[in-house]
Design a protein around this motif. Sequence first.
Motif, PDB file in Angstrom:
ATOM      1  N   UNK A   1       0.861  -1.192   0.000  1.00  0.00           N
ATOM      2  CA  UNK A   1       0.000   0.000   0.000  1.00  0.00           C
ATOM      3  C   UNK A   1       0.891   1.234   0.000  1.00  0.00           C
ATOM      4  N   UNK A   2       0.624   2.134  -0.948  1.00  0.00           N
ATOM      5  CA  UNK A   2       1.364   3.384  -1.001  1.00  0.00           C
ATOM      6  C   UNK A   2       0.725   4.376  -0.020  1.00  0.00           C
ATOM      7  N   UNK A   3       1.598   5.043   0.780  1.00  0.00           N
ATOM      8  CA  UNK A   3       1.127   5.934   1.844  1.00  0.00           C
ATOM      9  C   UNK A   3       1.697   7.326   1.614  1.00  0.00           C
ATOM     10  N   UNK A   4       0.839   8.341   1.721  1.00  0.00           N
ATOM     11  CA  UNK A   4       1.270   9.746   1.679  1.00  0.00           C
ATOM     12  C   UNK A   4       0.687  10.459   2.902  1.00  0.00           C
ATOM     13  N   UNK A   5       1.158  11.670   3.172  1.00  0.00           N
ATOM     14  CA  UNK A   5       0.615  12.409   4.318  1.00  0.00           C
ATOM     15  C   UNK A   5       0.542  13.891   3.993  1.00  0.00           C
ATOM     16  N   UNK A   6      -0.388  14.530   4.684  1.00  0.00           N
ATOM     17  CA  UNK A   6      -0.508  15.986   4.649  1.00  0.00           C
ATOM     18  C   UNK A   6       0.034  16.520   5.966  1.00  0.00           C
ATOM     19  N   UNK A   7       0.602  17.715   5.954  1.00  0.00           N
ATOM     20  CA  UNK A   7       1.260  18.231   7.154  1.00  0.00           C
ATOM     21  C   UNK A   7       1.037  19.722   7.307  1.00  0.00           C
ATOM     22  N   UNK A   8       1.031  20.166   8.564  1.00  0.00           N
ATOM     23  CA  UNK A   8       1.006  21.586   8.891  1.00  0.00           C
ATOM     24  C   UNK A   8       2.194  21.885   9.787  1.00  0.00           C
ATOM     25  N   UNK A   9       2.971  22.905   9.478  1.00  0.00           N
ATOM     26  CA  UNK A   9       4.197  23.222  10.196  1.00  0.00           C
ATOM     27  C   UNK A   9       4.044  24.560  10.906  1.00  0.00           C
ATOM     28  N   UNK A  10       4.460  24.594  12.183  1.00  0.00           N
ATOM     29  CA  UNK A  10       4.395  25.823  12.967  1.00  0.00           C
ATOM     30  C   UNK A  10       5.664  25.933  13.803  1.00  0.00           C
ATOM     31  N   UNK A  11       6.177  27.137  13.909  1.00  0.00           N
ATOM     32  CA  UNK A  11       7.338  27.391  14.762  1.00  0.00           C
ATOM     33  C   UNK A  11       6.851  27.621  16.194  1.00  0.00           C
ATOM     34  N   UNK A  12       7.521  27.012  17.182  1.00  0.00           N
ATOM     35  CA  UNK A  12       7.158  27.205  18.587  1.00  0.00           C
ATOM     36  C   UNK A  12       7.459  28.634  18.988  1.00  0.00           C
ATOM     37  N   UNK A  13       6.547  29.191  19.753  1.00  0.00           N
ATOM     38  CA  UNK A  13       6.644  30.590  20.145  1.00  0.00           C
ATOM     39  C   UNK A  13       6.366  30.689  21.636  1.00  0.00           C
ATOM     40  N   UNK A  14       7.298  31.263  22.378  1.00  0.00           N
ATOM     41  CA  UNK A  14       7.124  31.341  23.831  1.00  0.00           C
ATOM     42  C   UNK A  14       6.032  32.330  24.214  1.00  0.00           C
TER      43      UNK A  14
END
Length: 574
Positions: A531-544
Amino acid sequence: MVYFVTASLALMISRFEGGLAFIWAANAFLMAELLTSRTAHWPRAIIACGIASVAATAWFGMGPVAAVPMAIINIVESLIVAALCRWFLADRLVTGSIRPLIVFVVALCAVANIICGLAAAWVASTLLPVKFGQSFVQWYTGHVLGGLTFAPILIMAFQGELRRWLDEASIRNRIEAVLLLTLFAVTTVHVFYWAYYPLLFAPLLPLVLIAFRVGHMGSAAAIILLALIGGSATMAGSGPLTLVAATTGERVQFFQFYLALSFLLCMPVAVELAARKRIFQMLQQSEARYRAMAEYSGDLVLNIGVDGMIQYASPSASEQIGCAPELLIGQAASNLVDPQDRALVVAAHHRALAQPGSVHKVEFRPMVSINAMEWCEMVSRAMIDERGLPSGVVSMIRDMSRHKARQRALQQVAARDSLTGADSRRAFLDKVDREMARVALGARSCLLLIDIDHFKSVNDRYGHGAGDRVLTAFVDRLRQGLHAEDSIGRLGGEEFAILLTDSDVHRSSLTCDRLRALLAEPVIVDASLAIRVTFSAGLVALNDAAERSVIMEAADKALYRAKHSGRNCMRLAA
């Protein structure tokens, strides 16, 4: 019958002036009966003694007219004393210790006989040619002194104290009691029949000696001897009280006062000594139990002074910490504790001293590890002295290493997703919190929120078993593209998150591309299925400056945009 005989004798021999009796012990019998029986049995005793009082007063006292009111007054007196003692002592009897005896004396002297004495004086002065004040004094002295002298003695008799004393006393103690009572009787006979001088103080010395050596049963027997010998001599016109220029009734009153003072001299002393003896026996039993537990327990038991110095160490010290118990005495207990944990142990010691009634626990690492003992638990409770002030602490120390190991194992299990081996949601979010604290100090890190594309169709088409294998392989592939300090966690279902430490947005974007490349090859589910697997992603920088919930929400919105942009892509948080 007992009440009738006692009341009749008092009326026949002590109505010296034609008014109220100077001697009255019948109510002491009723008080003792009420105080040693259940309240359900009170009515029968009250009715029986009420009838006896009516008969005795009608035949030998003030006559039939006064019989009923005087019977009511007698019953009320006994009821007041019994009710107050039961109310304030919660069914404890008046011979057990000083406090119950004080309650009895106050109820008899300050309440019951003032109320009933006024009523009896009114009846007597109304029906007989006697003065109200004189009748009140006769009633009060006769009933108070009779109650003080005989009620506690009768209570002890009804409780079986004599039989109990005979069962417990040795032959030597019995012989000593007989000799002391004989000495007291001879002294009393000498004072009231033979002595030329008034030596009323002479019987007091053997009386106190009996209180110390024989106890309250011996004191009760001595008071009975004094009442029989001194009372008969006084009414017969013999003894030191004949030197008093007064009527026979007044002399009898004075003798009753002397008898009551003698009782109050010896009985509280005997009661207090008996209470101390019971306390001493309880302390001996407690000490025996404590020694057995301390000497044969595998736990280490320490007595620690207020200053923190060890005063006693149980034999298990050799096994637990590899040191002979005698070498620990005089040493500071904190020396047994690793310096990192000493402040906690000292604080627990101070809390135990400040709160003597409670138990305090603290876990610490020992200074020296013997038999792989890495963690200990100390349970402490303060000891108090006779003033109620803490005099030290008893502490029990047990090995907690196995418990700690099991605790760590359980924490590790709880921190891992059982299927994929990724961090659990709670464990991962804790790592995010710790990393945000590092970001506040200047570190740069990012959070990557991932969702497997079309994973529901995998479960629907190939079954949940195939879906589970896809999830496991997915996490294994991602780990290959992460650094050792990075973390991957499963937040739920097919949703994962990756914490990229010491990585800015640009480096994190490159890492995301590298992870997507690792999934280029299909996941082998079994020999016939890939089975071929792909993913969607959301990226965020940590902020104090933002809370964790705000960071997670921003990453989730970026992931949502990636899904609506055709999937298999990544979007940056706004």
